[in-house]
Design an enzyme around this catalytic site. Structure first.
Site, mmCIF file in Angstrom:
data_model
loop_
_atom_site.group_PDB
_atom_site.id
_atom_site.type_symbol
_atom_site.label_atom_id
_atom_site.label_comp_id
_atom_site.label_asym_id
_atom_site.label_seq_id
_atom_site.Cartn_x
_atom_site.Cartn_y
_atom_site.Cartn_z
ATOM 1 N N GLU A 1 24.503 13.775 24.677
ATOM 2 C CA GLU A 1 23.337 13.138 23.999
ATOM 3 C C GLU A 1 22.318 13.072 24.608
ATOM 4 O O GLU A 1 21.277 12.047 24.662
ATOM 5 C CB GLU A 1 23.869 11.783 23.289
ATOM 6 C CG GLU A 1 25.064 12.046 22.494
ATOM 7 C CD GLU A 1 25.406 10.965 21.342
ATOM 8 O OE1 GLU A 1 24.464 10.319 20.905
ATOM 9 O OE2 GLU A 1 26.437 10.924 20.859
ATOM 10 N N PRO B 1 26.243 27.690 23.477
ATOM 11 C CA PRO B 1 26.343 28.052 24.944
ATOM 12 C C PRO B 1 25.188 28.117 25.977
ATOM 13 O O PRO B 1 24.939 28.016 26.971
ATOM 14 C CB PRO B 1 27.105 29.418 24.868
ATOM 15 C CG PRO B 1 27.829 29.314 23.683
ATOM 16 C CD PRO B 1 27.024 28.233 22.702
ATOM 17 N N THR C 1 31.957 17.056 19.945
ATOM 18 C CA THR C 1 32.633 15.810 19.843
ATOM 19 C C THR C 1 33.367 15.703 18.451
ATOM 20 O O THR C 1 32.679 16.034 17.595
ATOM 21 C CB THR C 1 32.090 14.576 20.081
ATOM 22 O OG1 THR C 1 31.598 14.624 21.395
ATOM 23 C CG2 THR C 1 33.067 13.348 20.266
HETATM 24 N N1 CAA Z 1 12.430 11.536 19.304
HETATM 25 C C1 CAA Z 1 12.013 12.144 18.149
HETATM 26 N N2 CAA Z 1 11.228 13.461 18.165
HETATM 27 C C2 CAA Z 1 11.092 13.886 19.303
HETATM 28 C C3 CAA Z 1 12.118 13.554 20.651
HETATM 29 C C4 CAA Z 1 12.464 12.247 20.482
HETATM 30 N N3 CAA Z 1 13.233 11.754 21.466
HETATM 31 N N4 CAA Z 1 11.735 14.315 21.737
HETATM 32 C C5 CAA Z 1 11.058 15.285 21.144
HETATM 33 N N5 CAA Z 1 11.001 15.466 19.779
HETATM 34 C C6 CAA Z 1 9.854 16.031 19.031
HETATM 35 C C7 CAA Z 1 8.470 16.168 19.408
HETATM 36 O O1 CAA Z 1 7.680 15.153 18.785
HETATM 37 C C8 CAA Z 1 8.205 17.712 18.665
HETATM 38 O O2 CAA Z 1 8.186 17.294 17.258
HETATM 39 P P1 CAA Z 1 6.932 17.968 16.498
HETATM 40 O O3 CAA Z 1 7.056 19.552 16.814
HETATM 41 O O4 CAA Z 1 7.400 17.692 15.028
HETATM 42 O O5 CAA Z 1 5.912 17.536 16.934
HETATM 43 C C9 CAA Z 1 9.605 18.451 18.787
HETATM 44 O O6 CAA Z 1 10.751 17.166 19.190
HETATM 45 C C10 CAA Z 1 9.804 19.135 20.143
HETATM 46 O O7 CAA Z 1 9.316 18.402 21.199
HETATM 47 P P2 CAA Z 1 8.865 19.007 22.315
HETATM 48 O O8 CAA Z 1 7.832 20.148 22.414
HETATM 49 O O9 CAA Z 1 8.790 17.795 23.379
HETATM 50 O O10 CAA Z 1 10.045 20.062 23.021
HETATM 51 P P3 CAA Z 1 10.885 20.529 24.188
HETATM 52 O O11 CAA Z 1 11.596 21.478 24.272
HETATM 53 O O12 CAA Z 1 9.719 20.424 25.338
HETATM 54 O O13 CAA Z 1 11.765 19.142 24.850
HETATM 55 C C11 CAA Z 1 13.615 17.631 24.495
HETATM 56 C C12 CAA Z 1 12.514 18.553 24.045
HETATM 57 C C13 CAA Z 1 13.175 16.292 24.630
HETATM 58 C C14 CAA Z 1 13.948 18.441 26.100
HETATM 59 C C15 CAA Z 1 14.779 18.135 23.721
HETATM 60 O O14 CAA Z 1 15.180 19.514 23.584
HETATM 61 C C16 CAA Z 1 16.127 17.391 23.881
HETATM 62 O O15 CAA Z 1 16.164 16.065 23.677
HETATM 63 N N6 CAA Z 1 17.127 17.750 24.710
HETATM 64 C C17 CAA Z 1 18.359 17.254 24.902
HETATM 65 C C18 CAA Z 1 19.214 17.756 23.598
HETATM 66 C C19 CAA Z 1 20.554 16.780 23.464
HETATM 67 O O16 CAA Z 1 20.261 15.623 23.662
HETATM 68 N N7 CAA Z 1 21.797 17.288 23.149
HETATM 69 C C20 CAA Z 1 22.661 16.547 23.073
HETATM 70 C C21 CAA Z 1 23.673 17.103 22.430
HETATM 71 S S1 CAA Z 1 24.499 16.271 20.990
HETATM 72 C C22 CAA Z 1 25.822 15.605 21.881
HETATM 73 O O17 CAA Z 1 25.987 15.538 22.792
HETATM 74 C C23 CAA Z 1 26.718 15.069 20.861
HETATM 75 C C24 CAA Z 1 27.944 14.783 20.975
HETATM 76 O O18 CAA Z 1 29.009 15.614 20.606
HETATM 77 C C25 CAA Z 1 28.463 13.486 21.798
#
Ligand code: CAA
Length: 380
Positions: free
Chosen positions: A363, A128, A158
């Protein structure tokens, strides 16, 4: 560079198309109205090998590449995007992660039945108060002997009602921020694990989405995936592949919209001729076709990089960002071409719009894809 698909790719594409048209299409309108989960269809796509497409045969999968997966996802989603997302979550978010990071125990006991389609998986990251800001996990998992005790809540899951196995991200060490998050495999029926009501959604209504609750839910320590503290990296690495799956789902919706608009424009007469003879309609069709091809190129490029075991997270984000955008645009244009008929269920295009919208949200929202792309550009 080679733009030709192999014989195997074309065979997978054709079998997905034939299956979707024969087995999925007939019930799609009613399942959307009733918000009914396609239990029998999911069983059959499992038997076809479409629920564990990229998993090696030794773990029950079809041993195919990501290009094959994209082609199959497009064909299935073109007919019913709800079936598309069920398939995408099991393949990309569950099987891929378990194959890459699961222990032998997890691969034998969970990956194999999931890849064979005997069981269904779900991926529980969102909460949430932790959606886009996914590092802010409030769900906790505290070690207690040879178990972890999970407490908290997940939402927007999902397959949340129909799944047998759930990948659950939880904080094992609050002090360490995102490096204190771990992933656990939780079985349906574990005491203390429950789900909320089925969400009444705008689109992809035939897939189920719900919240999950954990109250002192004890999970064996051997059900940890990868290792303590790697749960956030697990989620991000898995979501990169998931974004290719959702891009393919969006392309399927865009293609369905385009094909419906093309067909209708040839059939519908106005001012004494087919509306396809009007430039206003022709330009819409041309724009849709260009966008769909561009989206396919981006998505297949991301898939090819993944298959070549090269970095693909930026390309996957680009593919999802663009494909989801054009899916909404194509669905809107298809409704416009259909006029009033586009606004009623019978002509399907109104569902394409409702189904397309979620591809810009789950996602990783489009805004999150922009962040991922921009950071990759700045880090290069
Ligand atoms: N691939 C690999 N690693 C990644 C990455 C990526 N695309 N994005 C971030 N990371 C890693 C970073 O390298 C870092 O790793 P280390 O600490 O080991 O170096 C770690 O993640 C943290 O990254 P940030 O410091 O950049 O973190 P942040 O908080 O500033 O941002 C974000 C991260 C990109 C915004 C991330 O939180 C994100 O992707 N948010 C979206 C979440 C999401 O996609 N949710 C979907 C839910 S699942 C769903 O929808 C499924 C369903 O049922 C259909």
């Amino acid at each position: 560079m080679n733009f030709d698909f192999t014989e195997d790719h074309l065979m997978i594409q054709q079998s997905a198309k034939e299956f979707a048209e024969a087995e999925i299409a007939p019930s799609s309108i009613q399942r959307d109205i009733d918000a009914e989960f396609p239990t029998d269809i999911v069983k059959k796509i499992g038997e076809l090998g479409f629920l564990g497409m990229m998993v090696p045969p030794e773990f029950g999968g079809a041993g195919l590449d990501t290009i094959s997966y994209v082609l199959a996802m497009i064909e299935i989603s073109k007919v019913d995007a709800s079936v598309g997302v069920i398939m995408s979550v099991n393949n990309s978010l569950v099987c891929f992660g378990l194959e890459k990071y699961g222990s032998d125990y997890i691969k034998q006991n969970y990956l194999t039945p999931l890849a064979k389609g005997e069981r269904l998986g779900a991926f529980a990251l969102s909460e949430p108060e932790a959606g886009s800001d996914a590092t802010k996990q409030k769900t906790t998992a505290d070690k207690d002997g040879d178990h972890y005790v999970i407490n908290g809540m997940k939402n927007w899951i999902t397959n949340g009602i129909s799944a047998d196995h759930f990948l659950v991200m939880a904080t094992t060490d609050k002090e360490k921020g995102h490096k204190g998050i771990s992933t656990f495999l939780v079985e349906k029926g574990t005491p203390g694990f429950g789900h909320g009501k089925k969400e009444d959604k705008l689109g992809i209504r035939s897939s189920d989405t719900c919240s999950l609750t954990f109250e002192n839910c004890r999970v064996p320590a051997k059900n940890i995936v990868w290792e303590e503290g790697k749960g956030f990296n697990f989620a991000m690495n898995t979501l990169n592949g998931g974004r290719i799956g959702i891009a393919a789902q969006a392309i399927g919706i865009a293609e369905a919209s385009f094909e419906a608009a093309l067909k209708y424009s040839k059939e519908r007469k106005a001012f004494g001729t087919s509306i396809a003879n009007f430039q206003a309609i022709q330009f819409k069709l041309a724009d849709m076709a260009v966008k769909i091809d561009a989206a396919k190129m981006l998505t297949l490029k991301a898939a090819a990089l993944k298959d070549a075991e090269k970095k693909y997270y930026k390309e996957a984000a680009m593919a999802k960002l663009y494909s989801s955008k054009i899916a909404v645009e194509c669905a809107l244009e298809a409704i416009q071409v259909h006029g009033g008929y586009g606004y009623v269920r019978e002509y399907l295009v109104e569902r394409y719009l409702r189904d397309a919208k979620i591809t810009e949200i789950y996602e990783g929202t489009s805004e999150i894809q922009n962040i991922v792309i921009a950071r990759a550009l700045l880090d290069a």
